[in-house]
Design a protein around this motif. Structure first.
Motif, PDB file in Angstrom:
ATOM      1  N   THR A   1       1.018  -1.082  -0.237  1.00 40.79           N
ATOM      2  CA  THR A   1      -0.198  -0.012   0.171  1.00 40.79           C
ATOM      3  C   THR A   1       0.856   0.993   0.319  1.00 40.79           C
ATOM      4  OG1 THR A   1      -2.212  -1.499   1.178  1.00 40.79           O
ATOM      5  CG2 THR A   1      -1.943   0.699   1.150  1.00 40.79           C
TER       6      THR A   1
ATOM      7  N   TYR B   1       2.459   1.748  -3.334  1.00 33.78           N
ATOM      8  CA  TYR B   1       1.268   2.200  -4.350  1.00 33.78           C
ATOM      9  C   TYR B   1       1.491   3.821  -4.443  1.00 33.78           C
ATOM     10  CZ  TYR B   1      -2.853   2.556  -6.594  1.00 33.78           C
ATOM     11  OH  TYR B   1      -4.017   2.961  -7.942  1.00 33.78           O
ATOM     12  N   GLY B   2       0.674   3.682  -3.066  1.00 31.43           N
ATOM     13  CA  GLY B   2       0.970   4.944  -2.811  1.00 31.43           C
ATOM     14  C   GLY B   2       1.633   6.500  -2.881  1.00 31.43           C
ATOM     15  N   SER B   3       2.887   5.744  -2.824  1.00 31.42           N
ATOM     16  CA  SER B   3       3.968   6.564  -2.923  1.00 31.42           C
ATOM     17  C   SER B   3       3.841   7.353  -4.602  1.00 31.42           C
ATOM     18  CB  SER B   3       4.882   6.262  -2.148  1.00 31.42           C
ATOM     19  OG  SER B   3       5.104   6.117  -0.193  1.00 31.42           O
ATOM     20  N   SER B   4       3.824   5.964  -5.041  1.00 33.57           N
ATOM     21  CA  SER B   4       4.268   6.256  -6.366  1.00 33.57           C
ATOM     22  C   SER B   4       3.315   6.975  -7.226  1.00 33.57           C
ATOM     23  CB  SER B   4       4.165   3.904  -7.144  1.00 33.57           C
ATOM     24  OG  SER B   4       3.131   4.179  -7.086  1.00 33.57           O
ATOM     25  N   SER B   5       2.115   6.325  -6.470  1.00 35.12           N
ATOM     26  CA  SER B   5       0.623   7.289  -7.712  1.00 35.12           C
ATOM     27  C   SER B   5       1.063   8.961  -7.019  1.00 35.12           C
ATOM     28  CB  SER B   5      -0.352   6.693  -6.637  1.00 35.12           C
ATOM     29  OG  SER B   5      -0.532   5.704  -6.822  1.00 35.12           O
ATOM     30  N   VAL B   6       1.532   9.557  -6.232  1.00 34.42           N
ATOM     31  CA  VAL B   6       1.997  10.857  -5.309  1.00 34.42           C
ATOM     32  C   VAL B   6       2.932  11.481  -6.349  1.00 34.42           C
ATOM     33  CG1 VAL B   6       2.558  12.424  -3.637  1.00 34.42           C
ATOM     34  CG2 VAL B   6       0.407  10.341  -3.233  1.00 34.42           C
TER      35      VAL B   6
ATOM     36  N   ARG C   1       3.886  10.323  -9.207  1.00 33.43           N
ATOM     37  CA  ARG C   1       3.353  10.172 -10.405  1.00 33.43           C
ATOM     38  C   ARG C   1       2.552  11.172 -11.005  1.00 33.43           C
ATOM     39  NH1 ARG C   1      -0.505   7.634 -14.448  1.00 33.43           N
ATOM     40  NH2 ARG C   1       0.402   7.647 -16.495  1.00 33.43           N
ATOM     41  N   GLU C   2       1.645  11.982  -9.769  1.00 32.67           N
ATOM     42  CA  GLU C   2       0.352  12.536 -10.027  1.00 32.67           C
ATOM     43  C   GLU C   2       0.450  14.141  -9.583  1.00 32.67           C
ATOM     44  OE1 GLU C   2      -3.401  10.680  -8.183  1.00 32.67           O
ATOM     45  OE2 GLU C   2      -2.732   8.566  -9.812  1.00 32.67           O
ATOM     46  N   ASN C   3       1.270  14.244  -8.811  1.00 36.42           N
ATOM     47  CA  ASN C   3       1.280  15.401  -8.289  1.00 36.42           C
ATOM     48  C   ASN C   3       2.786  15.738  -7.687  1.00 36.42           C
ATOM     49  OD1 ASN C   3      -1.137  15.494  -7.648  1.00 36.42           O
ATOM     50  ND2 ASN C   3      -1.411  14.689  -6.315  1.00 36.42           N
TER      51      ASN C   3
ATOM     52  N   LYS D   1      10.399  13.971  -2.101  1.00 34.61           N
ATOM     53  CA  LYS D   1      10.964  13.115  -2.874  1.00 34.61           C
ATOM     54  C   LYS D   1      11.489  12.365  -2.887  1.00 34.61           C
ATOM     55  CE  LYS D   1       9.278  16.450  -7.263  1.00 34.61           C
ATOM     56  NZ  LYS D   1       9.475  17.437  -8.210  1.00 34.61           N
TER      57      LYS D   1
END
Length: 354
Positions: free
Chosen positions: A141, A144-149, A151-153, A162
């Motif tokens: 989790t 997934y959460g860190s990579s999503s942040v 990538r998106e923000n 970062k």
């Protein structure tokens, strides 16, 4: 190979018991003058052979040979086979029944023990699966959460933010790799698909390899060494034994909250090498001690950031590897605080090991 060894063992037991039975019967008939006990002696031999061997073959073979020996060597007319005498026929029937009943009972008991062992193994697998599922959820989790942040923000984050996220992803990924390595080791050893390759390994080389791997991911943690001055060779699988030492050292770091030092101690006592990993941290919860090497204990209350490190898979791997080497491993709390893990290994290869 294992089946052949069992058949050979049964053949040896069969031969030894019947061979001992014959002179005992001779003594009973010639010296003690109690020939009526000869049949009882051979009947007991049939019972004993049926009890200690697998299947029905050896018991029935013992019954047949015993009837022939009693008829030929201990029943008048001597050195002649005569099954027309009712007592001889009755002895043959009784010994055969003893062999069949004893073999059947022994086979049933062994099957029940095997079924019980399989049930326990399945229970342990189920517990292990639950523990793994519980442990993997948090790092996956987080990744997934860190990579999503990122990538998106990513554009709105500072370089420090970062870097912190990437460091967290790296640490969680490393932990997952370690978990997979431990799981592969424990499943291969328990399934019998991996053969230990024991080689006489210098203790200093073993410790150096373990510390090199440990310090790669824990550069700020010092380990106090207490080792014998003399050269010590231990017959082990060096890769697996390094895994044991690294698991124990990392377990101290992960669970020994408040620790200030870790001691890795090795001493030689007679023909055994005794390894100890000691810390001065918070110790082990008393309710966890009985389950410490099973991988099935999960505390009820845990902080979110420690969920991934509470299944005890690494300690289960340690116990499995040590048992495969013919050693023992224990854990205890120290009176002054902290935990002590101790395992023992033979410094000389046992002659009966396969």
């Amino acid at each position: 190979m294992k089946a052949f060894s069992f058949r050979f063992r049964d053949a040896v037991l069969f031969t030894v018991i019947l061979t001992l039975c014959f002179p005992i019967s001779v003594l009973m008939q010639s010296v003690f003058r109690i020939p009526e006990q000869v049949t009882t002696t051979f009947a007991f031999a049939v019972f004993l052979i049926s009890l200690v061997t697998d299947g029905y073959f050896w018991g029935l073979a013992a019954a047949l040979i015993s009837v022939i020996l009693v008829n030929y060597a201990f029943t008048f007319p001597y050195f002649e086979l005569n099954f027309q005498i009712p007592s001889n026929f009755f002895s043959a029937v009784v010994m055969s029944v003893i062999a069949v009943l004893t073999s059947a009972l022994t086979t049933k008991v062994k099957r029940q023990e095997l079924l019980k062992a399989e049930t326990e193994k399945e229970k342990m697998r189920a517990n292990l699966l639950r523990a793994i599922s519980h442990d993997l959820r948090t790092p996956l989790t987080t990744i997934y959460g860190s990579s999503s942040v990122l990538r998106e923000n990513g554009a709105s984050l500072t370089e420090q933010q970062k870097d912190n996220m990437l460091r967290g992803i790296q640490e969680d990924a490393r932990w997952l790799v370690s978990m997979v390595e431990n799981l592969l080791s424990i499943t291969r050893i328990e399934s019998g698909n991996v053969e230990l390759i024991k080689t006489p390994t210098a203790l200093d080389e073993l410790i150096d390899s373990a510390l090199l791997k440990f310090r790669k991911h824990n550069p700020r943690r010092d380990v106090i060494l207490e080792l014998p001055e003399e050269l010590v060779l231990i017959p082990v699988d060096p890769l697996l034994m390094v895994q044991v030492l690294v698991n124990l050292l990392e377990n101290a770091v992960q669970h020994g909250h408040g620790l200030t030092k870790i001691i890795l101690r090795v001493r030689i006592q007679e023909n055994q090498a005794i390894f100890e990993v000691q810390d001065d941290g918070c110790g082990i919860a008393p309710e966890r001690l009985p389950h410490i090497f099973t991988g099935q204990y999960i505390p009820n209350e845990q902080s979110a950031d420690t969920l991934k490190r509470n299944a005890g898979i690494g300690l289960s791997v340690c116990a499995t590897i040590i048992r495969a080497h013919g050693g023992t491993i224990t854990a205890e709390n120290l009176p002054q605080g902290g935990a002590l893990f101790r395992f023992r290994l033979n410094t000389e290869e046992s002659t009966d090991e396969q």
